[in-house]
Design a protein around this motif. Structure first.
Motif, PDB file in Angstrom:
ATOM      1  N   LYS A 346       0.886  -1.184  -0.029  1.00  0.00           N
ATOM      2  CA  LYS A 346       0.143   0.016  -0.282  1.00  0.00           C
ATOM      3  C   LYS A 346       0.758   1.128   0.129  1.00  0.00           C
ATOM      4  O   LYS A 346       0.314   2.419  -0.473  1.00  0.00           O
ATOM      5  CB  LYS A 346      -0.948  -0.006   1.110  1.00  0.00           C
ATOM      6  N   ARG A 347       2.055   1.271   0.550  1.00  0.00           N
ATOM      7  CA  ARG A 347       2.842   2.381   0.390  1.00  0.00           C
ATOM      8  C   ARG A 347       3.451   2.491  -0.967  1.00  0.00           C
ATOM      9  O   ARG A 347       4.297   3.610  -1.040  1.00  0.00           O
ATOM     10  CB  ARG A 347       4.331   2.303   1.307  1.00  0.00           C
ATOM     11  N   ASP A 348       3.145   1.736  -1.814  1.00  0.00           N
ATOM     12  CA  ASP A 348       3.934   1.843  -3.194  1.00  0.00           C
ATOM     13  C   ASP A 348       3.097   1.915  -4.457  1.00  0.00           C
ATOM     14  O   ASP A 348       3.262   2.569  -5.513  1.00  0.00           O
ATOM     15  CB  ASP A 348       5.031   0.590  -3.360  1.00  0.00           C
ATOM     16  N   VAL A 349       1.869   1.278  -4.321  1.00  0.00           N
ATOM     17  CA  VAL A 349       1.003   0.990  -5.422  1.00  0.00           C
ATOM     18  C   VAL A 349      -0.533   1.591  -5.041  1.00  0.00           C
ATOM     19  O   VAL A 349      -0.827   1.284  -3.786  1.00  0.00           O
ATOM     20  CB  VAL A 349       1.198  -0.329  -5.928  1.00  0.00           C
ATOM     21  N   PRO A 350      -1.139   1.996  -5.958  1.00  0.00           N
ATOM     22  CA  PRO A 350      -2.559   2.005  -5.656  1.00  0.00           C
ATOM     23  C   PRO A 350      -3.593   0.975  -5.446  1.00  0.00           C
ATOM     24  O   PRO A 350      -3.195  -0.327  -6.156  1.00  0.00           O
ATOM     25  CB  PRO A 350      -3.169   2.773  -7.023  1.00  0.00           C
ATOM     26  N   TYR A 351      -4.555   0.961  -4.634  1.00  0.00           N
ATOM     27  CA  TYR A 351      -5.430  -0.134  -4.451  1.00  0.00           C
ATOM     28  C   TYR A 351      -6.739   0.334  -3.973  1.00  0.00           C
ATOM     29  O   TYR A 351      -7.580  -0.455  -3.739  1.00  0.00           O
ATOM     30  CB  TYR A 351      -4.705  -0.860  -2.880  1.00  0.00           C
ATOM     31  N   ASP A 352      -7.126   1.605  -4.235  1.00  0.00           N
ATOM     32  CA  ASP A 352      -8.390   2.092  -3.786  1.00  0.00           C
ATOM     33  C   ASP A 352      -9.590   1.755  -4.913  1.00  0.00           C
ATOM     34  O   ASP A 352     -10.798   1.775  -4.721  1.00  0.00           O
ATOM     35  CB  ASP A 352      -8.216   3.525  -3.624  1.00  0.00           C
ATOM     36  N   GLU A 353      -8.852   1.695  -6.088  1.00  0.00           N
ATOM     37  CA  GLU A 353      -9.909   1.376  -7.291  1.00  0.00           C
ATOM     38  C   GLU A 353      -9.398   0.260  -8.064  1.00  0.00           C
ATOM     39  O   GLU A 353      -9.565   0.097  -9.175  1.00  0.00           O
ATOM     40  CB  GLU A 353      -9.846   2.708  -8.291  1.00  0.00           C
ATOM     41  N   GLY A 354      -9.108  -0.825  -7.244  1.00  0.00           N
ATOM     42  CA  GLY A 354      -8.832  -1.953  -7.853  1.00  0.00           C
ATOM     43  C   GLY A 354      -7.302  -2.279  -7.779  1.00  0.00           C
ATOM     44  O   GLY A 354      -6.383  -1.692  -7.394  1.00  0.00           O
ATOM     45  N   LEU A 355      -6.901  -3.664  -7.392  1.00  0.00           N
ATOM     46  CA  LEU A 355      -5.487  -4.238  -7.109  1.00  0.00           C
ATOM     47  C   LEU A 355      -4.675  -4.273  -8.329  1.00  0.00           C
ATOM     48  O   LEU A 355      -5.169  -4.234  -9.555  1.00  0.00           O
ATOM     49  CB  LEU A 355      -5.580  -5.499  -6.408  1.00  0.00           C
ATOM     50  N   PRO A 356      -3.400  -3.962  -8.025  1.00  0.00           N
ATOM     51  CA  PRO A 356      -2.619  -4.329  -9.220  1.00  0.00           C
ATOM     52  C   PRO A 356      -2.866  -5.547  -9.752  1.00  0.00           C
ATOM     53  O   PRO A 356      -3.297  -6.512  -9.434  1.00  0.00           O
ATOM     54  CB  PRO A 356      -1.050  -4.310  -8.490  1.00  0.00           C
ATOM     55  N   ILE A 357      -2.473  -5.506 -11.420  1.00  0.00           N
ATOM     56  CA  ILE A 357      -2.603  -6.558 -12.295  1.00  0.00           C
ATOM     57  C   ILE A 357      -1.196  -7.021 -12.718  1.00  0.00           C
ATOM     58  O   ILE A 357      -0.535  -6.309 -13.614  1.00  0.00           O
ATOM     59  CB  ILE A 357      -3.455  -6.107 -13.559  1.00  0.00           C
ATOM     60  N   PRO A 358      -0.695  -8.239 -12.492  1.00  0.00           N
ATOM     61  CA  PRO A 358       0.436  -8.734 -13.153  1.00  0.00           C
ATOM     62  C   PRO A 358       0.407  -9.005 -14.564  1.00  0.00           C
ATOM     63  O   PRO A 358      -0.298  -9.483 -15.131  1.00  0.00           O
ATOM     64  CB  PRO A 358       0.436 -10.347 -12.109  1.00  0.00           C
ATOM     65  N   ARG A 359       1.434  -8.308 -15.005  1.00  0.00           N
ATOM     66  CA  ARG A 359       1.533  -8.277 -16.738  1.00  0.00           C
ATOM     67  C   ARG A 359       2.633  -8.953 -17.154  1.00  0.00           C
ATOM     68  O   ARG A 359       2.606  -9.671 -17.936  1.00  0.00           O
ATOM     69  CB  ARG A 359       1.461  -6.788 -17.062  1.00  0.00           C
ATOM     70  N   LEU A 360       4.097  -8.648 -16.449  1.00  0.00           N
ATOM     71  CA  LEU A 360       5.219  -9.218 -16.830  1.00  0.00           C
ATOM     72  C   LEU A 360       6.031  -9.766 -15.907  1.00  0.00           C
ATOM     73  O   LEU A 360       5.976  -9.727 -14.693  1.00  0.00           O
ATOM     74  CB  LEU A 360       5.744  -7.797 -17.312  1.00  0.00           C
ATOM     75  N   ARG A 361       6.845 -10.647 -16.395  1.00  0.00           N
ATOM     76  CA  ARG A 361       7.982 -11.454 -15.473  1.00  0.00           C
ATOM     77  C   ARG A 361       9.078 -11.188 -16.159  1.00  0.00           C
ATOM     78  O   ARG A 361       9.487 -11.612 -17.176  1.00  0.00           O
ATOM     79  CB  ARG A 361       7.500 -12.800 -15.269  1.00  0.00           C
ATOM     80  N   ARG A 362      10.171 -10.738 -15.133  1.00  0.00           N
ATOM     81  CA  ARG A 362      11.561 -10.885 -15.894  1.00  0.00           C
ATOM     82  C   ARG A 362      12.386 -11.594 -14.944  1.00  0.00           C
ATOM     83  O   ARG A 362      12.512 -11.513 -13.726  1.00  0.00           O
ATOM     84  CB  ARG A 362      11.994  -9.280 -15.536  1.00  0.00           C
ATOM     85  N   ARG A 363      13.105 -12.375 -15.839  1.00  0.00           N
ATOM     86  CA  ARG A 363      14.174 -13.348 -15.031  1.00  0.00           C
ATOM     87  C   ARG A 363      15.346 -13.624 -16.046  1.00  0.00           C
ATOM     88  O   ARG A 363      15.192 -13.797 -17.080  1.00  0.00           O
ATOM     89  CB  ARG A 363      13.485 -14.738 -14.940  1.00  0.00           C
ATOM     90  N   ASP A 364      16.498 -13.521 -15.358  1.00  0.00           N
ATOM     91  CA  ASP A 364      17.708 -13.666 -16.084  1.00  0.00           C
ATOM     92  C   ASP A 364      17.977 -12.602 -17.218  1.00  0.00           C
ATOM     93  O   ASP A 364      18.228 -12.678 -18.360  1.00  0.00           O
ATOM     94  CB  ASP A 364      17.794 -14.990 -16.496  1.00  0.00           C
ATOM     95  N   GLY A 365      17.395 -11.382 -16.899  1.00  0.00           N
ATOM     96  CA  GLY A 365      17.434 -10.332 -17.918  1.00  0.00           C
ATOM     97  C   GLY A 365      16.340 -10.559 -19.146  1.00  0.00           C
ATOM     98  O   GLY A 365      16.462  -9.675 -20.130  1.00  0.00           O
ATOM     99  N   VAL A 366      15.505 -11.364 -19.151  1.00  0.00           N
ATOM    100  CA  VAL A 366      14.401 -11.590 -20.148  1.00  0.00           C
ATOM    101  C   VAL A 366      13.267 -11.216 -19.569  1.00  0.00           C
ATOM    102  O   VAL A 366      12.608 -11.770 -18.550  1.00  0.00           O
ATOM    103  CB  VAL A 366      14.531 -12.940 -20.605  1.00  0.00           C
TER     104      VAL A 366
END
Length: 432
Positions: A346-366
């Motif tokens: 909550k200190r970093d991302v908004p949550y009042d109009e919906g929770l964050p949505i996972p879009r991307l994954r980064r692993r080993d630079g990709v």
């Protein structure tokens, strides 16, 4: 078209002389002691040059697309745009909005107005009734100090008009006001035409105020794009038009060259545009002013779902807005196959109009798309990702966000990346 507002570009440029240090959340320690300009000259990489997560990141390309889209929309329809600056409180973005034709920048509080004035914004709409005597005295001095400064604020009660008049006693320049029409279930604003007319009459009688128009806000009356919600908005906008014509017929705008009629959030600006640009009586010379603000970054949640240029567009022939913000957070714990904990809360991302949505994954630079996972909850410093079958401890997760107004306020200095999503091309300073 009306000329755009002005902003002092030298003061905006001076932001880049500020030095980066430990106060700046997420900044690389290698940049401590550097000015923002010096840091940008190094073209830092978001992932390899020491930025510390979690981190809010802006997309230069998406923001430029959104700015151009809204500029064209307004220009083609004869609308003045006064975007709500509270969305970002970022003078660097104000400058870009003005570059793209913004007639004014809108504020919600006197403190926000003072920030705008610190950067020389020449035309400001204060979308609230201002009854704080200290703030009114400051505004009066500022209006007298700078003849080129224009400020418009709302009035929505006779009591408010009386308080403003008392606080502005002796002022040499009147404060321009718009009577605000509200609605049951809404926020501020006079409830009904009769009450609004009484407020307008009080403003006309005040030696400290000048009535210049009518204002409103439709966004609090509906929260989705359903037919019934849009009908509610249309009925309210009809009331705005009727009030404007009624006051004009009473001669209450005879002393102003144009009647300012201003409405608009970001969810129903198509309907607002239609209401403000439908031909007015020849005796009512209207300057229609749209106040949408969230368009500058759009989002992956609330506005993506409800905007007329969102995921389900209600406008044909205009390119949709693009989400211009993303938060990167690391998987810090995976206590079970079904759950991962991310380093953003909550200190970093908004949550009042919906929770964050996972879009991307980064692993080993990709970086690859992440599908099938959901953020189910956030607490102060963690987000709960479920299921977690495709993530490992140490992975970085790119989170789409919902509601820019409560994203920017958590960050002092925000990296803006170029088309590659990694190279930092600007650092955006906020002033909340």
């Amino acid at each position: 078209m009306e000329p755009p507002a002005r902003i002092d570009l030298d003061r905006v440029s001076a932001i880049r002389t500020e030095r980066i240090d430990w106060h700046v959340k997420g900044a690389p320690d290698a940049l401590f002691g550097s000015t923002i300009a010096e840091a940008l000259a190094r073209k830092p990489n978001l992932f390899t040059d020491g930025f510390v997560g979690p981190l809010l990141v802006l997309s230069d390309d998406a923001i430029e697309h959104n700015l151009r889209t809204m500029e064209r929309w307004c220009a083609e329809r004869g609308l003045a745009l006064a975007p709500h600056g509270k969305t970002t409180m970022a003078p660097q973005l104000f400058a870009r909005q003005i570059e793209h034709g913004a007639w004014a920048i809108t504020a919600a509080t006197a403190s926000q107005v003072r920030v705008y004035r610190a950067f020389g914004v020449s035309r400001i709409m204060l979308a609230n009734q201002l009854v704080d005597a200290a703030a009114l005295r400051w505004l009066s001095v500022e209006l007298q100090r700078d003849p080129d400064f224009s400020c418009y604020c709302w009035v929505d009660s006779v009591a408010g008009v009386e308080l403003m008049t008392a606080a502005l006693e002796g002022a040499t320049r009147p404060v321009d006001v718009l009577v605000e029409l509200g609605a049951d279930g809404g926020r501020t604003g006079a409830r009904g035409s009769a009450e609004a007319i009484a407020v307008a009459e009080a403003a006309v009688a005040s030696p400290a105020l000048r009535l210049v128009g009518v204002a409103g806000y439709e966004g609090a009356l509906a929260h989705d794009a359903s037919e019934s919600s849009r009908a509610t908005v249309d009925a309210y906008l009809d009331g705005i038009r009727e009030l404007t014509v009624s006051l004009a017929d009473r001669g209450r705008f005879d002393e102003v060259p144009k009647v300012i009629v201003s409405v608009g959030g970001s969810a129903y600006f198509d309907q607002v545009t239609r209401a403000l640009t439908t031909p007015w009586p020849e005796t009512v010379p209207v300057l229609p002013v749209l106040r949408s603000g969230a368009y500058v970054t759009h989002d992956d949640g609330f506005y993506r779902g409800i905007s007329p240029l969102g995921e389900h567009p209600r406008i044909v022939g205009t390119p949709g807005f693009q989400s211009g913000m993303l938060a990167w957070a690391q998987v810090t714990s995976r206590p079970s196959d079904g759950l991962a904990l991310l380093t953003a809360g909550k200190r970093d991302v908004p949550y009042d109009e919906g929770l964050p949505i996972p879009r991307l994954r980064r692993r080993d630079g990709v970086t690859t798309p992440l599908d099938g996972s959901t953020i189910t909850a956030v607490n102060d410093q963690h987000a709960f990702l479920e299921p977690a079958t495709d993530v490992l401890v140490g992975d970085w997760i790119g989170l789409g966000l919902s509601h820019p107004c409560t994203a920017f306020d958590k960050w002092q200095l925000i990296p803006m990346v170029g088309a590659d999503g990694e190279t930092v091309v600007d650092l955006i300073r906020t002033y909340f």
